[in-house]
Design a protein around this motif. Structure first.
Motif, mmCIF file in Angstrom:
data_model
loop_
_atom_site.group_PDB
_atom_site.id
_atom_site.type_symbol
_atom_site.label_atom_id
_atom_site.label_comp_id
_atom_site.label_asym_id
_atom_site.label_seq_id
_atom_site.Cartn_x
_atom_site.Cartn_y
_atom_site.Cartn_z
ATOM 1 N N PHE A 51 -2.833 -0.272 34.365
ATOM 2 C CA PHE A 51 -3.930 0.558 34.840
ATOM 3 C C PHE A 51 -5.288 -0.092 34.600
ATOM 4 O O PHE A 51 -6.238 0.147 35.358
ATOM 5 C CB PHE A 51 -3.903 1.922 34.154
ATOM 6 N N ALA A 52 -5.407 -0.883 33.540
ATOM 7 C CA ALA A 52 -6.714 -1.406 33.138
ATOM 8 C C ALA A 52 -7.319 -2.342 34.170
ATOM 9 O O ALA A 52 -8.547 -2.380 34.327
ATOM 10 C CB ALA A 52 -6.594 -2.124 31.792
ATOM 11 N N GLY A 86 -17.506 7.022 37.713
ATOM 12 C CA GLY A 86 -17.591 5.592 37.410
ATOM 13 C C GLY A 86 -16.729 5.204 36.231
ATOM 14 O O GLY A 86 -16.122 4.125 36.224
ATOM 15 N N ASP A 87 -16.641 6.078 35.207
ATOM 16 C CA ASP A 87 -15.802 5.776 34.045
ATOM 17 C C ASP A 87 -14.338 5.623 34.449
ATOM 18 O O ASP A 87 -13.634 4.736 33.951
ATOM 19 C CB ASP A 87 -15.929 6.894 33.005
ATOM 20 N N ILE A 88 -13.865 6.493 35.337
ATOM 21 C CA ILE A 88 -12.451 6.463 35.722
ATOM 22 C C ILE A 88 -12.102 5.115 36.347
ATOM 23 O O ILE A 88 -11.084 4.501 36.007
ATOM 24 C CB ILE A 88 -12.123 7.622 36.683
ATOM 25 N N ILE A 89 -12.939 4.651 37.275
ATOM 26 C CA ILE A 89 -12.597 3.400 37.967
ATOM 27 C C ILE A 89 -13.040 2.164 37.201
ATOM 28 O O ILE A 89 -12.612 1.055 37.526
ATOM 29 C CB ILE A 89 -13.179 3.383 39.395
ATOM 30 N N ASN A 90 -13.880 2.322 36.181
ATOM 31 C CA ASN A 90 -14.265 1.174 35.365
ATOM 32 C C ASN A 90 -13.284 0.932 34.228
ATOM 33 O O ASN A 90 -12.946 -0.217 33.921
ATOM 34 C CB ASN A 90 -15.678 1.369 34.797
ATOM 35 N N PHE A 91 -12.815 1.996 33.593
ATOM 36 C CA PHE A 91 -11.832 1.835 32.530
ATOM 37 C C PHE A 91 -10.455 1.505 33.094
ATOM 38 O O PHE A 91 -9.699 0.745 32.483
ATOM 39 C CB PHE A 91 -11.748 3.110 31.688
ATOM 40 N N PHE A 124 -6.028 -2.963 26.723
ATOM 41 C CA PHE A 124 -5.407 -1.634 26.841
ATOM 42 C C PHE A 124 -6.433 -0.496 26.853
ATOM 43 O O PHE A 124 -6.054 0.670 26.935
ATOM 44 C CB PHE A 124 -4.417 -1.414 25.699
ATOM 45 N N ARG A 125 -7.722 -0.816 26.708
ATOM 46 C CA ARG A 125 -8.832 0.150 26.788
ATOM 47 C C ARG A 125 -8.949 1.071 25.578
ATOM 48 O O ARG A 125 -9.790 1.956 25.561
ATOM 49 C CB ARG A 125 -8.726 1.013 28.061
#
Length: 359
Positions: A102-103, A298-303, A61-62
């Motif tokens: 989403f994860a 990068g954070d948006i598409i990695n998380f 769930f991040r």
């Protein structure tokens, strides 16, 4: 109107009572067989967050376990969530369904055993939660009128950028556009085709503050559009002219790549091939800090990797823009709780979760 399961039960009852014979039963039963796969979920244990530890929550769930409860309260998700068709779910379960979807670009069928719900229920709950977060909190990335973007804060951000070797002493953030690939549409392919990346895509414009948060997010716009078009359509320049000042009333600015025009509140590198040594040093110093905007992309598409899976990004069938903006908001929430590469690089603490969403 009866669904296919109810029709099958009625056909079965008619056969047992002798209203129809065996050939009619076989024909009617097959005609009303659902085309979607039928998952056995009724005998599964209901979802309970108590069964997960911190590492499992972070992986699936991040967010860590205790932070999920804080996130649900801060996002103002009710104790019971009710979808438009009457499906209900516990607020925490609904949030976990959204985060799980989403994860990673998983199928709803992969989530059946985790949440003990059928695919239509998972889909409707996920979309209900997406709409809920988008409608209640999208204003946080649509305007620069935020307490953590006050004159005092912007002055502090500019000092932190300067301390990292930037040539400008009044730069508090960075602007850039990002191209997000989408599934090739059946219509208007040329409109969304990005010739530079050679992919069908939509574009977003983001302003990243030195504390690691997305301060402004605009989009989606057709992939063929230039960054200057996004800048004009977003109305960002009038916003900057209104709020981008230090405590003494001096102009503060954001920094972008050569695609952007030069303005009092928007600066860029020197252009051309015949640059002086001083101009080259200026460009190099600003480039070394501007990379922070790429870290947040990068954070948006990695998380939340589902936004990077283009086969699910179907314009006209999926709310691509809404999904990306919600991912940006969730990334900001993650940064408020744990920080990120940008905040650590500039040695700035982002606001708390409550300060970001409530103030």
């Amino acid at each position: 109107m009866a669904n296919l399961h109810q029709v099958q039960e009625a056909v079965l009852a008619a056969y047992h009572t002798g209203l129809i014979d065996e050939p009619e039963f076989i024909l009617l039963y097959d005609l009303n067989r659902p085309t979607n796969p039928q998952f056995q979920y009724r005998d599964l244990e209901p979802f309970s967050l108590d069964l997960y530890n911190d590492d499992e929550c972070n992986a699936y769930f991040r967010f860590k376990k205790d932070d999920l409860y804080t996130l649900r309260e801060t996002l103002q998700i009710p104790e019971k969530v009710k979808c438009t068709n009457g499906y209900t779910a516990d607020g925490m379960e609904a949030l976990c369904i959204l985060l799980s979807r989403f994860a990673y670009p998983c199928r709803y069928g992969d989530m059946v055993r985790t949440f003990a719900r059928d695919v239509p229920q998972l889909c409707l709950i996920n979309m209900h939660m997406t709409n809920l977060i988008y409608n209640q909190h999208r204003h946080l990335v649509e305007s620069l009128d935020r307490p953590w973007l006050s004159c005092d804060c912007l002055t502090r951000y500019a000092a932190a950028v300067r301390a990292k070797g930037a040539a400008l002493d009044n730069c508090w953030g960075f602007i850039d556009g990002t191209v997000r690939p989408i599934c090739r549409p059946e219509e208007l392919q040329k409109v969304v085709y990005n010739g530079h990346k050679r992919v069908h895509a939509v574009k977003y414009q983001s302003v990243i503050a030195a504390n690691g948060l997305v301060a402004h997010l605009f989009g989606p716009i057709e992939g063929r559009r230039h960054d200057c078009f996004l800048l004009r359509e977003s109305g960002l320049l009038p916003e900057l002219e209104r709020v981008s000042f230090d405590t003494d009333g001096n102009n503060l600015c954001i920094y972008g790549d050569p695609a952007y025009p030069l303005r009092a509140h928007l600066q860029g590198p020197f252009k051309g091939n015949n640059l002086t040594p001083e101009e080259k040093i200026y460009n190099q110093s600003m480039s070394s800090v501007r990379v922070a905007v790429e870290w947040v992309f990068g954070d948006i598409i990695n998380f939340f990797k589902s936004t990077d899976f283009k086969k699910n990004q179907k314009v006209g069938l999926s709310p691509c823009g809404k999904l990306y903006i919600v991912s940006g908001l969730l990334t900001n929430a993650h940064t408020c709780l744990y920080g990120n590469s940008t905040s650590r690089f500039f040695e700035l603490m982002p606001p708390t979760l409550v300060q970001y969403f409530r103030e």
